[in-house]
Design an enzyme around this catalytic site. Structure first.
Site, PDB file in Angstrom:
ATOM      1  N   ASP A   1    -136.489 -43.689 -13.900  1.00 34.33           N
ATOM      2  CA  ASP A   1    -137.690 -43.665 -14.730  1.00 34.33           C
ATOM      3  C   ASP A   1    -137.973 -42.232 -15.183  1.00 34.33           C
ATOM      4  OD1 ASP A   1    -139.876 -44.858 -15.965  1.00 34.33           O
ATOM      5  OD2 ASP A   1    -141.194 -44.622 -14.244  1.00 34.33           O
TER       6      ASP A   1
ATOM      7  N   GLU B   1    -136.491 -39.535 -20.038  1.00 34.22           N
ATOM      8  CA  GLU B   1    -136.249 -39.234 -21.456  1.00 34.22           C
ATOM      9  C   GLU B   1    -135.625 -37.843 -21.678  1.00 34.22           C
ATOM     10  OE1 GLU B   1    -138.270 -42.584 -20.851  1.00 34.22           O
ATOM     11  OE2 GLU B   1    -139.135 -40.670 -20.244  1.00 34.22           O
TER      12      GLU B   1
ATOM     13  N   ASP C   1    -143.066 -49.118 -21.143  1.00 31.37           N
ATOM     14  CA  ASP C   1    -144.468 -49.399 -20.826  1.00 31.37           C
ATOM     15  C   ASP C   1    -145.166 -50.138 -21.957  1.00 31.37           C
ATOM     16  OD1 ASP C   1    -143.926 -48.093 -18.495  1.00 31.37           O
ATOM     17  OD2 ASP C   1    -144.911 -46.226 -19.071  1.00 31.37           O
TER      18      ASP C   1
END
Length: 596
Positions: A320, A323, A393
């Site tokens: 998670d 990015e 999300d």
């Protein structure tokens, strides 16, 4: 400007100004005259500007453009201007751009023939599909060099196969990862997790449970919070129930001299412009970020992952915030573009030029540790070799639920076959009907996982009214009835790169209707699924492309090439399916008018 062209088996490689990409493609072509690309029907041009490189091509008035990876638009990507720059996009909706995964690849279908275009560049790329100039596709790269691939073929599937050949075949997903999985931010402490799983299993199979960041000691990777409970006991209890445990891991290492992973990782972090460790804010506070572009750093990370999964018998890793994201004013934003990476050859490069590739190399380092299943929020070209992707999300809304279909089928036909979403929606309130329809909508998504934010309502099946509980049970039972078929599709994905779920146009590229249909999807070649995605509806219109179709609920055959109205709870239509009889027998036991 120097332009070199190479040809091999229907693939054209174009290199501009001796560009050396991070990703090495599986390509070995013969050099050709650069004029070759300008002779193509779509009239490709490459121009050098003060800001970088622009590749442009004609956009026909009826030309279709699909793909571009994870984009919050419909299947048809015409008239969109999007950016490839992995971004934490909490609470995204239709039109939000960019999102978490950047796959700079699209397929255009022009006069019935498809071709693909892949940009092998990890910086911030803009794809303008007929917005600035109605009749042009423009690709803007903020560097003075780049590498492109044009992929030709007769079918969309042939294009996707060649893309998979270039970028690498998808990893072999374990069978259990195709089953029903549960998650929350956060199930806590460990005793509660055991109870949650036991309550779930009264109604549904549970193949795996995901542990979010609260299991950690102050959000530090590879640690357990004392208040969480004994991890050994939890793993033992879960494995006794044949339930896998998947733990979250973030690419942020707290700068702490008493924290073993930080000390062992010294020499393997990103730098600032002065050669010091680049430090920024993430969940644990001030953190360093592993320099995954460097083999030495990847080896260190693999060792940390190996130590973690071996000590506690962890079954999978959930990547998670990769990015990668940093926290600024309580918001997740991309890592500082001026952070410095050091490649294996010693070359130093700014983060902005390799940003999109960061999660790819993190996933590779994790995969190399022997992890059998990785779920990643972010990715780039080639991520399919190491990890599955979920769509981040999302919001608990009917609009978001509908959006997941074109978002994930677009990612699928861009070379990433193992995809899923947060069933029920991650943030906001989800009523019982929405949760039930979310399960039904995602019944055939390769990754089936229920996940919810802190402060959001409970989405567990055992708290829902029996009417909606029954709808969820029927959706999951339908999925398991098709499990042999899904496993065959996963095998096909691993061997050929074929997507498991597909927009209708993938199979029916000559049917103009299929490019604008975003609320139906194909499951492999033989199953068309048209879930109900509007509140309060009990029927819907369904488009059936030409051919013979069978409705297993009503046990009726029909001809396609037309619109029909279906009042089935889960509109489902089958062609000549391998193992059809066994599947139909399993489906016959699911009574749609009951809580079976």
């Amino acid at each position: 400007m120097k332009v070199e062209v190479f040809l091999s088996k229907g693939i054209t490689k174009i290199n501009v100004n001796d560009y050396k990409p991070l990703m090495k493609m599986n390509f070995n072509g013969k050099k050709a005259d650069p004029k070759f690309i300008k002779m193509r029907e779509e009239k490709i041009n490459i121009d050098e500007t003060s800001e970088g490189i622009i590749l442009s091509k004609d956009l026909g008035v009826k030309e279709h453009v699909i793909g571009l990876g994870e984009k919050a638009f419909g299947t048809e990507r015409r008239r969109t201007r999007t950016v490839m720059y992995n971004t934490d996009s909490f609470g995204y909706g239709y039109g939000t751009d960019p999102l978490y995964v950047s796959i700079p690849f699209f397929i255009s279908v022009r006069d019935g023939l498809p071709s693909g275009l892949l940009v092998n560049n990890a910086s911030s790329i803009v794809f303008d599909i007929g917005v600035e100039d109605y009749g042009k596709i423009k690709i803007e790269i903020p560097e003075n060099g780049s590498e492109f691939y044009i992929i030709d073929g007769k079918t969309i599937e042939e294009i996707v196969e060649k893309l998979s050949f270039l970028t690498g075949k998808p990893f072999k997903i374990p069978g259990w990862a195709l089953g029903h999985m549960i998650s929350r931010y956060s199930y806590f402490p460990s005793e509660k997790i055991i109870k949650v799983v036991d309550e779930y299993r009264k109604f549904l199979p549970v193949e795996a449970v995901f542990l979010d960041v609260d299991y950690m000691d102050r959000y530090k990777n590879f640690t357990w919070s004392e208040s969480f409970g004994k991890p050994e006991k939890l793993l033992k209890e879960m494995h006794k129930r044949n339930v896998k445990v998947i733990t979250i891991v973030d690419p942020s290492i707290p700068v702490n001299q008493k924290y073993g992973p930080f000390m062992r990782g010294l020499g393997n972090y990103c730098d600032d412009e002065n050669g010091n460790i680049y430090i920024d804010s993430m969940w644990p506070g001030r953190c360093a970020f592993p320099d995954f572009l460097n083999q030495k750093a990847r080896a260190w990370w693999s060792d940390e992952i190996k130590r973690w999964i071996k000590k506690y018998r962890i079954d999978g890793i959930w990547l998670d915030m990769n990015e990668p994201t940093r926290i600024v004013d309580d918001k997740g934003v991309p890592l500082d573009p001026d952070a410095i990476h050091t490649k294996d050859d010693g070359t130093r490069v700014k983060h902005s030029l390799i940003h999109n590739a960061y999660p790819l190399f993190e996933a590779k380092a994790t995969y190399d540790a022997g992890v059998k299943f990785i779920l990643s929020r972010s990715g780039f070209i080639g991520i399919q070799r190491y990890a599955a992707i979920w769509s981040g999300d999302s919001v608990s809304s009917w609009e978001d639920m509908r959006l997941q279909i074109p978002l994930l089928t677009g990612l699928s036909i861009s070379g990433v076959p193992y995809v899923g979403c947060d069933i029920g929606g991650f943030s906001g309130h989800s009523d019982a009907e929405l949760i039930a329809r979310y399960y039904q909508m995602a019944a055939f998504f390769p990754i089936m996982r229920n996940h919810k934010i802190k402060g959001g309502n409970d989405q567990e099946i055992y708290v829902l009214p029996d009417k909606f509980r029954g709808m969820i049970q029927r959706a999951v039972r339908m999925r398991y009835a098709f499990m042999p078929y899904l496993k065959e599709l996963a095998k096909e994905a691993h061997e050929k790169g074929h997507p498991m779920i597909r927009p209708l146009c993938y199979e029916f590229q000559g049917d103009e209707n299929t490019y604008m249909i975003d609320d139906e999807y194909m499951v492999g070649k033989d199953v068309l699924y048209a879930p109900i995605v509007e509140k309060g509806r009990t029927s819907r219109d369904v488009y059936l492309p030409k051919g013979k179709w069978y409705d297993p609920w009503k046990k009726e055959s029909m001809e396609g090439g037309k619109w029909i109205t279906s009042d089935n709870e889960m509109p489902l239509f089958i062609r000549s399916l391998k193992g059809k009889e066994r599947i139909l027998e399993a489906l016959s036991e699911i009574r749609l008018d009951s809580n079976s």
